[in-house]
Scaffold this motif. Sequence first.
Motif, PDB file in Angstrom:
ATOM      1  N   LYS A  86       0.870  -1.169   0.000  1.00  0.00           N
ATOM      2  CA  LYS A  86       0.000   0.000   0.000  1.00  0.00           C
ATOM      3  C   LYS A  86       0.909   1.221   0.000  1.00  0.00           C
ATOM      4  O   LYS A  86       1.725   1.391   0.916  1.00  0.00           O
ATOM      5  CB  LYS A  86      -0.887   0.025   1.238  1.00  0.00           C
ATOM      6  N   VAL A  87       0.767   2.065  -1.008  1.00  0.00           N
ATOM      7  CA  VAL A  87       1.633   3.225  -1.173  1.00  0.00           C
ATOM      8  C   VAL A  87       0.800   4.501  -1.154  1.00  0.00           C
ATOM      9  O   VAL A  87      -0.192   4.618  -1.885  1.00  0.00           O
ATOM     10  CB  VAL A  87       2.433   3.130  -2.494  1.00  0.00           C
ATOM     11  N   TYR A  88       1.211   5.437  -0.323  1.00  0.00           N
ATOM     12  CA  TYR A  88       0.565   6.748  -0.258  1.00  0.00           C
ATOM     13  C   TYR A  88       1.361   7.723  -1.121  1.00  0.00           C
ATOM     14  O   TYR A  88       2.581   7.831  -0.998  1.00  0.00           O
ATOM     15  CB  TYR A  88       0.501   7.252   1.190  1.00  0.00           C
ATOM     16  N   LEU A  89       0.655   8.449  -2.004  1.00  0.00           N
ATOM     17  CA  LEU A  89       1.284   9.415  -2.903  1.00  0.00           C
ATOM     18  C   LEU A  89       0.994  10.820  -2.402  1.00  0.00           C
ATOM     19  O   LEU A  89      -0.153  11.268  -2.410  1.00  0.00           O
ATOM     20  CB  LEU A  89       0.746   9.225  -4.326  1.00  0.00           C
ATOM     21  N   SER A  90       2.038  11.516  -1.962  1.00  0.00           N
ATOM     22  CA  SER A  90       1.908  12.828  -1.342  1.00  0.00           C
ATOM     23  C   SER A  90       2.581  13.900  -2.188  1.00  0.00           C
ATOM     24  O   SER A  90       3.602  13.649  -2.809  1.00  0.00           O
ATOM     25  CB  SER A  90       2.568  12.791   0.037  1.00  0.00           C
ATOM     26  N   GLY A  91       2.030  15.091  -2.150  1.00  0.00           N
ATOM     27  CA  GLY A  91       2.748  16.229  -2.708  1.00  0.00           C
ATOM     28  C   GLY A  91       2.097  16.880  -3.908  1.00  0.00           C
ATOM     29  O   GLY A  91       0.883  16.834  -4.091  1.00  0.00           O
ATOM     30  N   GLU A  92       2.924  17.467  -4.685  1.00  0.00           N
ATOM     31  CA  GLU A  92       2.605  18.311  -5.835  1.00  0.00           C
ATOM     32  C   GLU A  92       1.435  17.756  -6.658  1.00  0.00           C
ATOM     33  O   GLU A  92       1.371  16.562  -6.909  1.00  0.00           O
ATOM     34  CB  GLU A  92       3.902  18.398  -6.650  1.00  0.00           C
ATOM     35  N   ILE A  93       0.500  18.655  -7.023  1.00  0.00           N
ATOM     36  CA  ILE A  93      -0.722  18.213  -7.716  1.00  0.00           C
ATOM     37  C   ILE A  93      -0.848  18.768  -9.135  1.00  0.00           C
ATOM     38  O   ILE A  93      -1.887  18.614  -9.767  1.00  0.00           O
ATOM     39  CB  ILE A  93      -1.994  18.575  -6.918  1.00  0.00           C
ATOM     40  N   THR A 118       1.206  18.163 -11.885  1.00  0.00           N
ATOM     41  CA  THR A 118       1.708  17.327 -12.981  1.00  0.00           C
ATOM     42  C   THR A 118       1.134  15.923 -12.829  1.00  0.00           C
ATOM     43  O   THR A 118       0.491  15.600 -11.828  1.00  0.00           O
ATOM     44  CB  THR A 118       3.259  17.269 -12.986  1.00  0.00           C
ATOM     45  N   ASP A 119       1.413  15.065 -13.795  1.00  0.00           N
ATOM     46  CA  ASP A 119       0.827  13.723 -13.806  1.00  0.00           C
ATOM     47  C   ASP A 119       1.734  12.650 -13.196  1.00  0.00           C
ATOM     48  O   ASP A 119       1.609  11.472 -13.507  1.00  0.00           O
ATOM     49  CB  ASP A 119       0.440  13.333 -15.234  1.00  0.00           C
ATOM     50  N   TRP A 120       2.610  13.016 -12.283  1.00  0.00           N
ATOM     51  CA  TRP A 120       3.557  12.059 -11.701  1.00  0.00           C
ATOM     52  C   TRP A 120       2.845  10.881 -11.035  1.00  0.00           C
ATOM     53  O   TRP A 120       3.328   9.753 -11.106  1.00  0.00           O
ATOM     54  CB  TRP A 120       4.506  12.757 -10.723  1.00  0.00           C
ATOM     55  N   ARG A 121       1.715  11.128 -10.397  1.00  0.00           N
ATOM     56  CA  ARG A 121       0.976  10.024  -9.762  1.00  0.00           C
ATOM     57  C   ARG A 121       0.544   9.001 -10.813  1.00  0.00           C
ATOM     58  O   ARG A 121       0.725   7.801 -10.641  1.00  0.00           O
ATOM     59  CB  ARG A 121      -0.265  10.555  -9.024  1.00  0.00           C
ATOM     60  N   GLN A 122      -0.039   9.503 -11.889  1.00  0.00           N
ATOM     61  CA  GLN A 122      -0.503   8.621 -12.961  1.00  0.00           C
ATOM     62  C   GLN A 122       0.666   7.853 -13.562  1.00  0.00           C
ATOM     63  O   GLN A 122       0.524   6.676 -13.883  1.00  0.00           O
ATOM     64  CB  GLN A 122      -1.198   9.463 -14.029  1.00  0.00           C
ATOM     65  N   GLN A 123       1.807   8.497 -13.735  1.00  0.00           N
ATOM     66  CA  GLN A 123       2.972   7.810 -14.291  1.00  0.00           C
ATOM     67  C   GLN A 123       3.394   6.637 -13.403  1.00  0.00           C
ATOM     68  O   GLN A 123       3.713   5.558 -13.897  1.00  0.00           O
ATOM     69  CB  GLN A 123       4.140   8.776 -14.449  1.00  0.00           C
ATOM     70  N   ILE A 124       3.394   6.845 -12.096  1.00  0.00           N
ATOM     71  CA  ILE A 124       3.776   5.775 -11.168  1.00  0.00           C
ATOM     72  C   ILE A 124       2.733   4.666 -11.180  1.00  0.00           C
ATOM     73  O   ILE A 124       3.068   3.476 -11.279  1.00  0.00           O
ATOM     74  CB  ILE A 124       3.990   6.330  -9.744  1.00  0.00           C
ATOM     75  N   ILE A 125       1.464   5.025 -11.099  1.00  0.00           N
ATOM     76  CA  ILE A 125       0.402   4.020 -11.089  1.00  0.00           C
ATOM     77  C   ILE A 125       0.423   3.208 -12.379  1.00  0.00           C
ATOM     78  O   ILE A 125       0.385   1.971 -12.345  1.00  0.00           O
ATOM     79  CB  ILE A 125      -0.974   4.693 -10.863  1.00  0.00           C
ATOM     80  N   GLN A 126       0.499   3.872 -13.516  1.00  0.00           N
ATOM     81  CA  GLN A 126       0.528   3.167 -14.802  1.00  0.00           C
ATOM     82  C   GLN A 126       1.789   2.312 -14.948  1.00  0.00           C
ATOM     83  O   GLN A 126       1.729   1.195 -15.480  1.00  0.00           O
ATOM     84  CB  GLN A 126       0.408   4.157 -15.962  1.00  0.00           C
ATOM     85  N   GLY A 127       2.920   2.833 -14.474  1.00  0.00           N
ATOM     86  CA  GLY A 127       4.158   2.055 -14.535  1.00  0.00           C
ATOM     87  C   GLY A 127       4.067   0.778 -13.716  1.00  0.00           C
ATOM     88  O   GLY A 127       4.518  -0.289 -14.159  1.00  0.00           O
ATOM     89  N   MET A 181       4.360   2.398   2.739  1.00  0.00           N
ATOM     90  CA  MET A 181       5.367   3.428   2.473  1.00  0.00           C
ATOM     91  C   MET A 181       4.712   4.572   1.713  1.00  0.00           C
ATOM     92  O   MET A 181       3.597   4.437   1.213  1.00  0.00           O
ATOM     93  CB  MET A 181       6.537   2.870   1.677  1.00  0.00           C
ATOM     94  N   ALA A 182       5.429   5.686   1.636  1.00  0.00           N
ATOM     95  CA  ALA A 182       4.920   6.868   0.938  1.00  0.00           C
ATOM     96  C   ALA A 182       5.928   7.346  -0.099  1.00  0.00           C
ATOM     97  O   ALA A 182       7.138   7.150   0.060  1.00  0.00           O
ATOM     98  CB  ALA A 182       4.619   7.988   1.929  1.00  0.00           C
ATOM     99  N   ILE A 183       5.401   7.973  -1.129  1.00  0.00           N
ATOM    100  CA  ILE A 183       6.201   8.693  -2.102  1.00  0.00           C
ATOM    101  C   ILE A 183       5.828  10.156  -1.914  1.00  0.00           C
ATOM    102  O   ILE A 183       4.645  10.508  -1.953  1.00  0.00           O
ATOM    103  CB  ILE A 183       5.882   8.278  -3.562  1.00  0.00           C
ATOM    104  N   VAL A 184       6.827  11.012  -1.685  1.00  0.00           N
ATOM    105  CA  VAL A 184       6.568  12.417  -1.415  1.00  0.00           C
ATOM    106  C   VAL A 184       7.201  13.247  -2.529  1.00  0.00           C
ATOM    107  O   VAL A 184       8.424  13.319  -2.641  1.00  0.00           O
ATOM    108  CB  VAL A 184       7.123  12.833  -0.034  1.00  0.00           C
ATOM    109  N   ARG A 185       6.361  13.867  -3.349  1.00  0.00           N
ATOM    110  CA  ARG A 185       6.796  14.619  -4.527  1.00  0.00           C
ATOM    111  C   ARG A 185       6.836  16.110  -4.239  1.00  0.00           C
ATOM    112  O   ARG A 185       5.869  16.688  -3.721  1.00  0.00           O
ATOM    113  CB  ARG A 185       5.825  14.352  -5.681  1.00  0.00           C
ATOM    114  N   PHE A 186       7.973  16.714  -4.546  1.00  0.00           N
ATOM    115  CA  PHE A 186       8.140  18.155  -4.451  1.00  0.00           C
ATOM    116  C   PHE A 186       8.367  18.697  -5.857  1.00  0.00           C
ATOM    117  O   PHE A 186       9.313  18.294  -6.527  1.00  0.00           O
ATOM    118  CB  PHE A 186       9.338  18.520  -3.566  1.00  0.00           C
ATOM    119  N   GLY A 187       7.497  19.594  -6.304  1.00  0.00           N
ATOM    120  CA  GLY A 187       7.662  20.223  -7.605  1.00  0.00           C
ATOM    121  C   GLY A 187       8.407  21.536  -7.455  1.00  0.00           C
ATOM    122  O   GLY A 187       8.579  22.056  -6.356  1.00  0.00           O
TER     123      GLY A 187
END
Length: 147
Positions: A4-11, A13-22, A79-85
């Motif tokens: 289970k991964v929590y996606l945090s941060g910048e909203i 860009t499409d980084w979340r979709q890139q990770i999910i699709q990957g 775990m979490a992924i924390v994105r800073f734009g």
Amino acid sequence: MSYKVYLSGEIHTDWRQQIIQGCESRGLDISFSSAVTVHEASDAAGDGLGAEDKQFWRDHKSAKVNAIRISNAIKNCDMAIVRFGDKYRQWNAAFDAGFCAALGKPYITLHDDCLIHALKEVDGAAQAWATTPEQVVEILEYLVSDS
């Protein structure tokens, strides 16, 4: 192994979709959660509690309502992924990273080289720093693989 991964941060860009699709394209057994990523909806999370004359109190109510969702998601993730734009300051993402660190919850930061100095403490507590969503997917694949 399921993650289970929590996606945090910048909203913005499409980084979340890139990770999910990957992860989906590699057949990884990972479920994702996130804060509300529609800015207007997040800002209005507390509006049902009554109108406010001052922006501070509207933001305060909405932050508390949003915190219910976010704190539960972080507590329940592996775990979490924390994105800073680089376009906006993501104070909420820094808070999420600190919350993860306080809980002993592993997290990966995702940001460009230009933020290395500003995020040195946040990166110092992270288990990894990635610069692309693809790098995150590679790490996740390693974590859930049997070999």
